[in-house]
Design an enzyme around this catalytic site. Structure first.
Site, PDB file in Angstrom:
ATOM      1  CB  SER A 148      17.755  49.311 -38.702  1.00 33.38           C
ATOM      2  OG  SER A 148      18.074  48.595 -39.863  1.00 33.38           O
ATOM      3  CG  ASP A 163      16.991  49.221 -43.833  1.00 29.61           C
ATOM      4  OD1 ASP A 163      17.316  50.006 -44.750  1.00 29.61           O
ATOM      5  OD2 ASP A 163      17.690  49.042 -42.827  1.00 29.61           O
ATOM      6  CG  ASP A 194      18.614  52.904 -41.426  1.00 31.18           C
ATOM      7  OD1 ASP A 194      18.149  51.770 -41.647  1.00 31.18           O
ATOM      8  OD2 ASP A 194      19.804  53.086 -41.132  1.00 31.18           O
ATOM      9  CG  ASP A 249      21.430  50.903 -43.303  1.00 31.97           C
ATOM     10  OD1 ASP A 249      20.354  50.268 -43.351  1.00 31.97           O
ATOM     11  OD2 ASP A 249      22.181  50.879 -42.309  1.00 31.97           O
TER      12      ASP A 249
END
Length: 463
Positions: free
Chosen positions: A95, A229, A231, A233
């Site tokens: 993340s 961010d 990834d 999400d």
């Protein structure tokens, strides 16, 4: 930090995420959870992610299951693909945390794993490898399906006339986001693309990033700037003045625009949501598993969001031009798009100004191991004198206390100071709520300095 489960799955230092450890957790996941028709696999753009993905693939095939290789793809796109297939999923990502760390995020056939699933996975560790026999398939439609979700629901003219900056940095969903915003009619200006991984925390945006965003907005005469961010999400949104729009404000706007009647959100989110007229507002501990658990027991048109902006849709909503199927995992695109649509032809800042006058800001101290942050916060929770001393040093006092997640102190002067150890990173987080941005940010800065000083005295942080 040793690899461990937090609020977003398994996380740890790359050097400790060995192939054997990864395979052990994958086998335990398969034993403990319903994987449906197979396991969809995706990963972010960290240098370590492809190698970890290979370890996951080998473990899945070794257990005799079908591995659906979805490549480097945004987490919500992977979740959507798995949902359509009736399959499980594993996302390789750390993340927003630095590239020396990484992790695995697990989805069963029914969606993101629960805390009960986590317990079951831990109990299943140590299993012997299977005899093999699994297969590997490629799915090249994941990105296109994700793009189609928003274009179909919002239409090709949804953002027509808007000039949108895209801070793409090293986000795995950057190209999908560029395609989505362009197909919704926006004039997209890509900025800051990087071949090196850049950790971007959308909830605690650092001063350098804030300054760069404001400079880009001014230089390119943007109506807004979007990002995410690592990834992809969690969303980041800045208005036409270059000011960051908090993730929970995006959540409030999106929930109203989608005609939700039940909102589930962590206790750290902006309390102005309770003034919005939703039939139900349910507050949870911090982390998407807790939000999902709250959504599962709620009724009506249920949505969830977090202060980091990640949005979870629990019912089939109607977009401007079509339906939006439920997707109960953090999604960065939906709140960005809907907030911009909700602004209409007016400046985005004008739409944000319509929200209740409650300001939330957050930041964190990094490299604070949980072994130190958790006892520190626990001591504050148990000792009223310690809390009084801490708040007294900030010139404020306590009139209320909530221990749902960390130590959340309601202030006599109005507002909130909330201290909490991160559940998935070596960080100590501080949340401040107030009635004006200047005062809230000043209190945040003072609070971080005080926390740093106290942790330095105890030897937790180096001087």
């Amino acid at each position: 930090m040793a690899p461990k489960f937090g609020t977003s799955g398994l996380r740890g230092l790359v050097v400790e995420l060995t192939a054997d450890l990864v395979a052990d957790h994958v086998r335990a996941f398969i034993a403990a959870c319903d994987t449906g028709s197979g396991i969809c696999l995706g990963w972010d753009l960290r240098p370590s992610s492809p190698e970890i993905a290979r370890a996951v693939r080998d473990a899945v095939v070794g257990e005799g299951l079908t591995l659906i290789d979805c490549g480097a793809v945004a987490t919500p796109a992977l979740a959507l693909a798995a949902q359509k297939r009736g399959a499980a999923a594993i996302m390789i990502t750390g993340s927003h945390i630095p590239a020396d760390r990484n992790g695995l995020k697990f989805y069963s056939k029914t969606g993101e794993i629960t805390k009960d699933d986590e317990t079951a996975i831990k109990a299943a560790l140590g299993r012997a490898p299977g005899d093999g026999g699994g297969a590997v398939e490629q799915d090249t439609s994941v990105g296109a399906d994700f793009v189609a979700r928003y274009v179909g629901a919002c239409g090709p003219a949804a953002l027509q006339g808007k000039r949108i900056g895209l801070y793409s940095h090293s986000a795995v969903g950057r190209d999908l986001m560029a395609e989505i915003f362009a197909k919704l009619g926006a004039d997209v200006v890509e900025l800051g693309r990087s071949d090196s991984f850049i950790p971007v925390d959308t909830e605690a945006v650092d001063p350098e990033t804030r300054a760069q965003v404001a400079a880009w907005v001014k230089e390119h005469a943007l109506d807004a700037l979007v990002s995410t961010d690592g990834d992809s999400d969690r969303p980041l949104l800045a208005d036409e003045k270059g000011q960051i729009v908090p993730g929970d404000i995006m959540g409030q706007i999106t929930s109203q625009a989608l005609a939700a009647d039940c909102v589930v959100t962590p206790i750290s989110s902006n309390s102005g949501v309770s003034q919005k007229g939703f039939a139900t507002v349910a507050l949870t501990r911090i982390g998407s598993p807790y939000v999902i658990a709250g959504m599962e027991v709620a009724t009506g048109k249920v949505v969830g969001y977090e202060a980091n902006g990640g949005y979870l849709l629990g019912f089939e909503a109607e977009g401007p031009t079509g339906p939006l199927t439920p997707l109960k995992t953090r999604d960065c695109v939906l709140p960005l798009v809907i907030a911009l649509i909700a602004a209409g032809k007016a400046p985005l800042s004008a739409r944000v100004a319509q929200e209740p006058p409650v300001v939330t800001v957050a930041d964190r101290l990094q490299e604070v191991p949980q072994e130190a942050s958790q006892p520190f916060v626990a001591a504050l929770a148990q000792d009223a004198a310690a809390r009084a001393a801490f708040l007294g040093a900030l010139g404020v006092g306590e009139v209320g206390l909530d221990l749902t997640d960390g130590v959340r102190m309601t202030l006599a002067e109005g507002g909130v100071v909330h201290i909490r150890p991160s559940g998935n990173a070596p960080e100590l987080r501080l949340y401040v709520e107030g009635t004006d941005a200047t005062g809230a940010r000043a209190l945040l800065t003072q609070g971080l300095d005080l926390l740093k000083a106290q942790l330095t005295v105890t030897g937790t942080l180096s001087k």
